[in-house]
Design a protein around this motif. Structure first.
Motif, PDB file in Angstrom:
ATOM      1  N   ILE A 209       0.843  -1.205   0.000  1.00 32.43           N
ATOM      2  CA  ILE A 209       0.000   0.000   0.000  1.00 32.43           C
ATOM      3  C   ILE A 209       0.872   1.247   0.000  1.00 32.43           C
ATOM      4  N   PHE A 210       1.951   1.213   0.788  1.00 31.48           N
ATOM      5  CA  PHE A 210       2.867   2.359   0.808  1.00 31.48           C
ATOM      6  C   PHE A 210       3.433   2.614  -0.587  1.00 31.48           C
ATOM      7  N   ASP A 211       3.917   1.574  -1.226  1.00 38.97           N
ATOM      8  CA  ASP A 211       4.572   1.720  -2.534  1.00 38.97           C
ATOM      9  C   ASP A 211       3.585   2.070  -3.636  1.00 38.97           C
ATOM     10  N   THR A 212       2.364   1.569  -3.531  1.00 42.46           N
ATOM     11  CA  THR A 212       1.387   1.732  -4.600  1.00 42.46           C
ATOM     12  C   THR A 212       0.587   3.022  -4.486  1.00 42.46           C
ATOM     13  N   HIS A 213       0.323   3.445  -3.247  1.00 43.46           N
ATOM     14  CA  HIS A 213      -0.581   4.585  -3.057  1.00 43.46           C
ATOM     15  C   HIS A 213       0.043   5.753  -2.295  1.00 43.46           C
ATOM     16  N   ILE A 214       0.695   5.465  -1.179  1.00 41.38           N
ATOM     17  CA  ILE A 214       1.115   6.543  -0.279  1.00 41.38           C
ATOM     18  C   ILE A 214       2.328   7.290  -0.809  1.00 41.38           C
ATOM     19  N   LEU A 215       3.393   6.585  -1.157  1.00 39.90           N
ATOM     20  CA  LEU A 215       4.574   7.260  -1.688  1.00 39.90           C
ATOM     21  C   LEU A 215       4.291   7.994  -2.999  1.00 39.90           C
ATOM     22  N   PRO A 216       3.590   7.385  -3.974  1.00 34.60           N
ATOM     23  CA  PRO A 216       3.279   8.132  -5.209  1.00 34.60           C
ATOM     24  C   PRO A 216       2.478   9.399  -4.934  1.00 34.60           C
ATOM     25  N   SER A 217       1.548   9.337  -3.976  1.00 30.68           N
ATOM     26  CA  SER A 217       0.763  10.525  -3.638  1.00 30.68           C
ATOM     27  C   SER A 217       1.657  11.602  -3.042  1.00 30.68           C
ATOM     28  N   LEU A 218       2.560  11.196  -2.156  1.00 30.17           N
ATOM     29  CA  LEU A 218       3.503  12.145  -1.555  1.00 30.17           C
ATOM     30  C   LEU A 218       4.353  12.818  -2.629  1.00 30.17           C
ATOM     31  N   GLN A 219       4.897  12.032  -3.531  1.00 25.98           N
ATOM     32  CA  GLN A 219       5.790  12.579  -4.551  1.00 25.98           C
ATOM     33  C   GLN A 219       5.055  13.472  -5.542  1.00 25.98           C
ATOM     34  N   ALA A 220       3.770  13.190  -5.752  1.00 35.04           N
ATOM     35  CA  ALA A 220       2.990  13.996  -6.689  1.00 35.04           C
ATOM     36  C   ALA A 220       2.490  15.289  -6.064  1.00 35.04           C
ATOM     37  N   SER A 221       2.135  15.239  -4.760  1.00 32.92           N
ATOM     38  CA  SER A 221       1.493  16.405  -4.137  1.00 32.92           C
ATOM     39  C   SER A 221       2.399  17.174  -3.187  1.00 32.92           C
ATOM     40  N   GLY A 222       3.173  16.452  -2.381  1.00 36.34           N
ATOM     41  CA  GLY A 222       4.009  17.102  -1.378  1.00 36.34           C
ATOM     42  C   GLY A 222       3.225  17.743  -0.248  1.00 36.34           C
ATOM     43  N   THR A 223       1.914  17.430  -0.129  1.00 36.99           N
ATOM     44  CA  THR A 223       1.111  18.033   0.931  1.00 36.99           C
ATOM     45  C   THR A 223       1.508  17.478   2.284  1.00 36.99           C
ATOM     46  N   LEU A 225      -0.314  16.403   4.747  1.00 40.91           N
ATOM     47  CA  LEU A 225      -1.002  15.180   5.158  1.00 40.91           C
ATOM     48  C   LEU A 225      -0.320  13.954   4.561  1.00 40.91           C
ATOM     49  N   ASP A 226       0.092  14.055   3.304  1.00 41.59           N
ATOM     50  CA  ASP A 226       0.804  12.941   2.674  1.00 41.59           C
ATOM     51  C   ASP A 226       2.181  12.739   3.302  1.00 41.59           C
ATOM     52  N   VAL A 227       2.799  13.840   3.718  1.00 46.01           N
ATOM     53  CA  VAL A 227       4.108  13.749   4.380  1.00 46.01           C
ATOM     54  C   VAL A 227       3.996  12.983   5.693  1.00 46.01           C
ATOM     55  N   VAL A 228       3.057  13.398   6.550  1.00 44.07           N
ATOM     56  CA  VAL A 228       2.968  12.744   7.863  1.00 44.07           C
ATOM     57  C   VAL A 228       2.502  11.293   7.725  1.00 44.07           C
ATOM     58  N   ASP A 229       1.660  11.020   6.737  1.00 40.17           N
ATOM     59  CA  ASP A 229       1.247   9.626   6.509  1.00 40.17           C
ATOM     60  C   ASP A 229       2.454   8.767   6.124  1.00 40.17           C
ATOM     61  N   SER A 230       3.261   9.267   5.222  1.00 38.20           N
ATOM     62  CA  SER A 230       4.423   8.505   4.759  1.00 38.20           C
ATOM     63  C   SER A 230       5.398   8.255   5.903  1.00 38.20           C
ATOM     64  N   CYS A 231       5.697   9.307   6.650  1.00 40.60           N
ATOM     65  CA  CYS A 231       6.685   9.190   7.728  1.00 40.60           C
ATOM     66  C   CYS A 231       6.184   8.313   8.866  1.00 40.60           C
ATOM     67  N   SER A 232       4.940   8.533   9.279  1.00 40.64           N
ATOM     68  CA  SER A 232       4.451   7.766  10.429  1.00 40.64           C
ATOM     69  C   SER A 232       4.308   6.293  10.082  1.00 40.64           C
ATOM     70  N   MET A 233       3.949   5.985   8.831  1.00 45.91           N
ATOM     71  CA  MET A 233       3.805   4.582   8.467  1.00 45.91           C
ATOM     72  C   MET A 233       5.156   3.872   8.489  1.00 45.91           C
ATOM     73  N   LEU A 234       6.169   4.490   7.904  1.00 44.24           N
ATOM     74  CA  LEU A 234       7.490   3.876   7.915  1.00 44.24           C
ATOM     75  C   LEU A 234       8.024   3.750   9.347  1.00 44.24           C
ATOM     76  N   TYR A 235       7.750   4.754  10.172  1.00 44.37           N
ATOM     77  CA  TYR A 235       8.230   4.717  11.552  1.00 44.37           C
ATOM     78  C   TYR A 235       7.554   3.601  12.337  1.00 44.37           C
ATOM     79  N   ARG A 236       6.242   3.423  12.145  1.00 47.77           N
ATOM     80  CA  ARG A 236       5.529   2.329  12.797  1.00 47.77           C
ATOM     81  C   ARG A 236       6.126   0.978  12.396  1.00 47.77           C
ATOM     82  N   LEU A 237       6.368   0.822  11.110  1.00 54.62           N
ATOM     83  CA  LEU A 237       6.917  -0.447  10.621  1.00 54.62           C
ATOM     84  C   LEU A 237       8.291  -0.710  11.220  1.00 54.62           C
TER      85      LEU A 237
END
Length: 355
Positions: A209-223, A225-237
């Motif tokens: 899900i990170f590779d398919t949806h979250i990271l592409p969204s972050l790289q496309a938007s830079g918003t 919300l996408d930043v904190v989602d990306s960081c918190s998910m990787l940190y949890r893992l």
């Protein structure tokens, strides 16, 4: 009002500030100057003042100005949504609920956007643990408009908070077609989907899900919300002992350019996760040094005032955790454990960074 709306939307996104963005600074000044040359209503003047106050970092005062508008104009969606966001940023969960509760009776079904207000209200109810009432309202909203991604988001939270992992996964799967193209919230709803998978120990599925949806969204938007989602998910893992490979290096180019922003401490903690995860000592030090400078600067910026007592100890604790010093982490976090909620974010987001 066009200036107040467009400038307010940029500011409320917390991706840039008047201190670092000259164009945004000019936009705020232009809004104020125009307001002085036009015969504004009290409502319009309050909107201008609220946006200007938010730009200075005095979030609580800005929310009070939007609340003044809502007393006389309870169906002003702009004032309602902006005050709702500010309360979220400040960790004011009861205010986030009650601000909407006060005006909710005025939003009759014939008024445009009334179903969205159900979703906004349901989120405040959920954050203050009224799960049954929150779910009822969110489902009412979705029965009117199935593409209401915010109401989907509320239900995702409810299943998370009640540890209903199976129900949460089924709900996200069945509703995906309705929210997957939502501009602002699709990435965040996928993040919630991934949380269920992490709790089940299905880490590879979460990374997909990170590779398919979250990271592409972050790289496309830079918003943000996408930043904190990306960081918190990787940190949890990582906290689960999962290797995330080079993914921090993919996130770092987006977060690194915000290391000196210090608009929201909640954002700062997530930027720090990225620089620590990518082992970028220089960016880590830049963030900590400039945050310390901001905490010592005069003014009314609420985040800078909070940084000294709460934000800096939290960030230092993240550094100590990365350096393998658990005793020092405990020493830093224990005194602020009941104040970390002031950094904002939702109950579901808190385990990711303690905020």
């Amino acid at each position: 009002m066009g200036h107040a709306i467009s400038t307010g939307l940029v500011l409320i996104g917390t991706g840039s500030s008047v201190k670092l963005d000259k164009e945004l600074d000019l936009a705020v000044k232009t809004m104020v100057e125009i307001s002085r040359t036009q015969p504004l209503t009290r409502r319009e003047q309050l909107h201008v003042s609220a946006v200007e106050t938010f730009a200075k970092g005095n979030f609580l005062k800005a929310s009070e100005l939007w609340e003044q508008i809502l007393r006389d104009h309870p169906t002003d969606m702009l004032a309602l949504k902006f005050s709702h966001d500010v309360y979220f940023y400040l960790g004011c969960q009861e205010q986030m609920r009650d601000s909407v509760a006060r005006v909710y009776p005025f939003w009759t079904p014939d008024i445009p956007l009334s179903s969205y207000v159900k979703g906004i209200y349901s989120f405040g109810l959920m954050e203050t643990n009224f799960y049954d009432r929150a779910e009822k309202l969110a489902k009412e909203a979705l029965s009117i408009n199935p593409t209401d991604a915010w109401s989907v988001h509320t239900i995702a939270h409810i299943h998370e908070m009640k540890a209903e992992i199976k129900d949460g996964l089924e709900f996200m799967q069945h509703s995906e077609t309705h929210w997957k193209d939502s501009d602002m919230l699709a990435c965040h709803n996928y993040w919630h989907w991934a949380l269920y998978l992490i709790e089940k120990g299905e880490y590879e599925a979460a990374l997909t899900i990170f590779d398919t949806h979250i990271l592409p969204s972050l790289q496309a938007s830079g918003t943000m919300l996408d930043v904190v989602d990306s960081c918190s998910m990787l940190y949890r893992l990582q906290m689960e002992g999962v290797s995330v490979g080079q993914r921090w290096q993919d996130v770092l180019p987006v977060t690194r350019k915000h290391s000196r922003d210090h608009i929201l401490l909640f954002n700062d903690a997530h930027f720090l996760m990225a620089s620590l995860g990518a082992h970028d000592r220089q960016t880590t030090q830049e963030l900590l040094t400039t945050l310390r400078d901001a905490s010592e600067s005069p003014g009314e910026n609420c985040q800078h005032l909070l940084a000294r007592d709460v934000g800096l100890p939290l960030c230092q604790a993240l550094v100590e955790a990365e350096d393998g010093n658990p005793d020092r982490v405990l020493e830093l976090l224990l005194p602020i454990r009941y104040r970390i909620v002031q950094l904002g974010g939702s109950n579901a987001q808190e385990p990711s960074d303690g905020a």
